[in-house]
Design an enzyme around this catalytic site. Structure first.
Site, PDB file in Angstrom:
ATOM      1  N   ARG A 114     -12.755  -3.298   0.099  1.00  0.00           N
ATOM      2  CA  ARG A 114     -13.979  -4.080   0.290  1.00  0.00           C
ATOM      3  C   ARG A 114     -15.157  -3.160   0.609  1.00  0.00           C
ATOM      4  O   ARG A 114     -16.237  -3.301   0.044  1.00  0.00           O
ATOM      5  CB  ARG A 114     -13.759  -5.048   1.457  1.00  0.00           C
ATOM      6  CG  ARG A 114     -14.563  -6.298   1.373  1.00  0.00           C
ATOM      7  CD  ARG A 114     -14.107  -7.284   2.409  1.00  0.00           C
ATOM      8  NE  ARG A 114     -12.863  -6.850   3.060  1.00  0.00           N
ATOM      9  CZ  ARG A 114     -12.184  -7.600   3.905  1.00  0.00           C
ATOM     10  NH1 ARG A 114     -12.596  -8.788   4.188  1.00  0.00           N
ATOM     11  NH2 ARG A 114     -11.079  -7.156   4.470  1.00  0.00           N
ATOM     12  N   GLY A 117      -3.905  -8.063  -0.884  1.00  0.00           N
ATOM     13  CA  GLY A 117      -5.294  -8.187  -0.432  1.00  0.00           C
ATOM     14  C   GLY A 117      -6.313  -7.881  -1.515  1.00  0.00           C
ATOM     15  O   GLY A 117      -7.325  -8.575  -1.654  1.00  0.00           O
ATOM     16  N   ARG A 172      -2.564   6.720  -0.034  1.00  0.00           N
ATOM     17  CA  ARG A 172      -1.497   7.444  -0.751  1.00  0.00           C
ATOM     18  C   ARG A 172      -1.964   7.803  -2.157  1.00  0.00           C
ATOM     19  O   ARG A 172      -2.611   7.005  -2.823  1.00  0.00           O
ATOM     20  CB  ARG A 172      -0.236   6.574  -0.844  1.00  0.00           C
ATOM     21  CG  ARG A 172       0.512   6.467   0.457  1.00  0.00           C
ATOM     22  CD  ARG A 172       1.696   5.536   0.337  1.00  0.00           C
ATOM     23  NE  ARG A 172       1.545   4.410   1.243  1.00  0.00           N
ATOM     24  CZ  ARG A 172       2.227   3.272   1.173  1.00  0.00           C
ATOM     25  NH1 ARG A 172       3.136   3.111   0.226  1.00  0.00           N
ATOM     26  NH2 ARG A 172       2.019   2.317   2.023  1.00  0.00           N
ATOM     27  N   GLY A 201      -2.195  -4.039  -2.152  1.00  0.00           N
ATOM     28  CA  GLY A 201      -2.638  -4.151  -0.758  1.00  0.00           C
ATOM     29  C   GLY A 201      -3.034  -2.754  -0.302  1.00  0.00           C
ATOM     30  O   GLY A 201      -3.643  -1.999  -1.066  1.00  0.00           O
ATOM     31  N   ASN A 202      -2.673  -2.382   0.937  1.00  0.00           N
ATOM     32  CA  ASN A 202      -2.862  -0.982   1.326  1.00  0.00           C
ATOM     33  C   ASN A 202      -1.899  -0.105   0.545  1.00  0.00           C
ATOM     34  O   ASN A 202      -2.241   0.976   0.100  1.00  0.00           O
ATOM     35  CB  ASN A 202      -2.676  -0.823   2.831  1.00  0.00           C
ATOM     36  CG  ASN A 202      -3.903  -1.274   3.576  1.00  0.00           C
ATOM     37  OD1 ASN A 202      -5.014  -0.837   3.272  1.00  0.00           O
ATOM     38  ND2 ASN A 202      -3.729  -2.175   4.530  1.00  0.00           N
ATOM     39  N   GLU A 254       5.049 -13.004   1.924  1.00  0.00           N
ATOM     40  CA  GLU A 254       6.329 -12.323   2.152  1.00  0.00           C
ATOM     41  C   GLU A 254       7.123 -12.977   3.275  1.00  0.00           C
ATOM     42  O   GLU A 254       8.346 -13.026   3.219  1.00  0.00           O
ATOM     43  CB  GLU A 254       6.080 -10.839   2.420  1.00  0.00           C
ATOM     44  CG  GLU A 254       5.630 -10.118   1.156  1.00  0.00           C
ATOM     45  CD  GLU A 254       5.170  -8.699   1.397  1.00  0.00           C
ATOM     46  OE1 GLU A 254       6.000  -7.796   1.345  1.00  0.00           O
ATOM     47  OE2 GLU A 254       3.965  -8.495   1.648  1.00  0.00           O
TER      48      GLU A 254
HETATM   49  P1  ADP Z   1      -1.361  -4.740   3.568  1.00  0.00           P
HETATM   50  O1  ADP Z   1      -0.830  -4.011   2.380  1.00  0.00           O
HETATM   51  O2  ADP Z   1      -1.534  -3.871   4.768  1.00  0.00           O
HETATM   52  O3  ADP Z   1      -0.678  -6.071   3.844  1.00  0.00           O
HETATM   53  P2  ADP Z   1      -3.496  -6.329   2.407  1.00  0.00           P
HETATM   54  O4  ADP Z   1      -2.566  -6.939   1.411  1.00  0.00           O
HETATM   55  O5  ADP Z   1      -4.160  -7.216   3.392  1.00  0.00           O
HETATM   56  O6  ADP Z   1      -2.871  -5.116   3.179  1.00  0.00           O
HETATM   57  O7  ADP Z   1      -4.636  -5.581   1.548  1.00  0.00           O
HETATM   58  C1  ADP Z   1      -5.633  -4.813   2.152  1.00  0.00           C
HETATM   59  C2  ADP Z   1      -6.634  -4.417   1.083  1.00  0.00           C
HETATM   60  O8  ADP Z   1      -7.227  -5.613   0.543  1.00  0.00           O
HETATM   61  C3  ADP Z   1      -7.771  -3.577   1.636  1.00  0.00           C
HETATM   62  O9  ADP Z   1      -8.070  -2.509   0.734  1.00  0.00           O
HETATM   63  C4  ADP Z   1      -8.919  -4.562   1.675  1.00  0.00           C
HETATM   64  O10 ADP Z   1     -10.184  -3.940   1.555  1.00  0.00           O
HETATM   65  C5  ADP Z   1      -8.621  -5.394   0.448  1.00  0.00           C
HETATM   66  N1  ADP Z   1      -9.405  -6.621   0.473  1.00  0.00           N
HETATM   67  C6  ADP Z   1      -9.311  -7.655   1.335  1.00  0.00           C
HETATM   68  N2  ADP Z   1     -10.286  -8.565   1.082  1.00  0.00           N
HETATM   69  C7  ADP Z   1     -11.017  -8.095   0.048  1.00  0.00           C
HETATM   70  C8  ADP Z   1     -12.155  -8.557  -0.687  1.00  0.00           C
HETATM   71  N3  ADP Z   1     -12.750  -9.711  -0.391  1.00  0.00           N
HETATM   72  N4  ADP Z   1     -12.619  -7.799  -1.703  1.00  0.00           N
HETATM   73  C9  ADP Z   1     -12.039  -6.622  -2.011  1.00  0.00           C
HETATM   74  N5  ADP Z   1     -10.956  -6.132  -1.355  1.00  0.00           N
HETATM   75  C10 ADP Z   1     -10.464  -6.845  -0.356  1.00  0.00           C
END
Ligand code: ADP
Length: 396
Positions: free
Chosen positions: A279, A325, A235, A204-205, A379
């Site tokens: 993305r 994500g 990070r 994710g992030n 989660e």
């Molecule tokens: P968090 O860790 O804050 O919960 P997420 O699990 O939502 O965050 O993940 C965020 C990441 O997922 C970002 O880098 C976002 O660009 C990426 N992401 C979301 N949708 C897509 C997509 N369709 N293609 C590529 N990356 C994506």
């Protein structure tokens, strides 16, 4: 019974109201910019989105809005449990625990290990206890799942007193997600979790990988703090420990400025000079942006190295699991990682990989290759399930 799940950050609270008896989601929502004049909350319930200004910007105000929504839904008195995500439980907590004054004190004792996260978790717990005094409050720790790591995986080769006196060891994070997707992957594979050796990648992030043996964490890429391991949005992940001293002298930075830059200005953002968002980077790389291309390449290379490293912890790998994500949505990242993991017997099925997006998870490996799966993490559900299981055990 309804279970409220709360994830309190320093300036935000995420909420979800779940009924596990009949698999219903009552509401989800987010309060943002807490502590500032622009604080606001949004709630998604009954098919529509509500928003509210939180003028005082406090947790208490956010929970008052939430309580009002529960009244409207007519379920406030049926909220029997509140599950709180707590980032750091140190070595003390191996499992979820009912929140008492003593437990809160022990979470407070873990503040030096997570100075940004635990104080916010504690403030949120206290405000929620005041707002929902009749519910049982439970803490679910990000670190708990990794407490099964063997010493060989959790010790750093540093002076022993740093560990004994100051708790310097590897703890690992994202435990709730790794545990959840490992269990889901076992279901998808149609095999008992107890028999499986899995490498799970939560991307994710924040990003981390985990070696899950028979449902137990035996190694993970994050360490003392969530900064170790993979390249993340902002990070750095692993760097030479000698870097701190070098760059502090060369650039005239303090130690905390270096730490802050490694947390907030590094990773995909630092490499690309453009964005921390995968993305956006995929789009920019497609247009020929060299920094975005480099960021993607380093991200994938280091991720593949870490996943391959987890094979050492497991001895045998039965499946690779992608979530978060990026893991759930980026066919490009998954495809590139699997191409680099041919050494483990991985190979991608391009069509299945392209088809796997959030909500459409499934197997993405070529027939006969090492199994690779996309699993949607949840989660909130896992925290609700753990909360319920603990309370059932306590009252049984
Ligand atoms: P968090 O860790 O804050 O919960 P997420 O699990 O939502 O965050 O993940 C965020 C990441 O997922 C970002 O880098 C976002 O660009 C990426 N992401 C979301 N949708 C897509 C997509 N369709 N293609 C590529 N990356 C994506």
């Amino acid at each position: 019974m309804w279970t409220l799940v709360l994830n309190c950050g320093s300036s935000s609270v995420k909420f979800a109201l779940l009924n596990l008896d009949d698999d219903r989601v009552g509401l989800t929502g987010l309060a943002e910019r807490l502590g500032s004049a622009g604080a606001s909350a949004r709630l998604d319930m009954e098919g529509e989105r509500r928003t509210a200004d939180l003028r005082g910007g406090s947790y208490a105000e956010a929970f008052a809005v939430l309580a009002g929504a529960l009244d409207e839904l007519g379920v406030r008195t049926q909220v029997g449990a509140v599950g709180h995500r707590v980032v750091h439980g140190g070595e003390r907590f191996h499992a979820p625990v009912r929140l008492t004054d003593e437990v809160l004190g022990e979470i407070r004792a873990c503040v030096p290990l997570a100075p940004l996260h635990n104080p916010a978790n504690i403030a949120g717990i206290e405000a929620a206890q005041a707002a929902f005094p009749d519910a049982a409050h439970v803490a679910v720790f990000d670190t708990a799942f990794h407490q099964t790591m063997p010493e060989v995986a959790y010790r750093y080769p540093v002076p022993g007193d740093w560990y004994r006196q100051h708790g310097v060891r590897r703890y690992g994070f994202h435990g709730t997600s790794h545990a959840y997707v490992a269990a889901r992957a076992a279901q998808d594979l149609g095999r008992p979790l107890a028999e499986l050796n899995l490498v799970t990648a939560h991307l994710g992030n924040g990003c981390s990988v985990c070696a899950v043996q028979g449902g137990r964490s035996v190694d993970t890429s994050m360490g003392l703090t969530p900064l170790e391991g993979l390249v993340m949005g902002t990070r750095s992940g692993d760097v030479d420990p000698g870097l701190h001293d070098y760059i502090a002298r060369q650039a005239g930075l303090s130690l905390s400025e270096v730490t802050s830059a490694l947390n907030k200005e590094s990773g995909l953002l630092g490499l690309s000079g453009l964005s921390n968002d995968m993305r956006e980077l995929e789009e920019a790389a497609g247009r020929g942006h060299a920094g975005a291309r480099l960021a993607l390449d380093v991200f994938v290379y280091r991720l593949a190295k870490q996943m391959a490293g987890m094979a050492v912890a497991l001895g045998r790998v039965d499946a690779l699991v992608f979530t978060g994500g990026i893991g759930e949505n980026s066919a490009a990242v998954r495809g590139a990682v699997l191409a680099r993991l041919g050494v483990l017997g991985a190979a991608v099925d391009d069509e299945a990989n392209r088809a796997a997006v959030r909500g459409q998870a499934g197997r993405i490996s070529a027939p006969g290759a090492l199994a690779a799966l996309v699993v949607n993490t949840d989660e909130e559900r896992m925290i609700a399930e753990q909360t319920r299981a603990l309370l059932a055990g306590v009252s049984a």
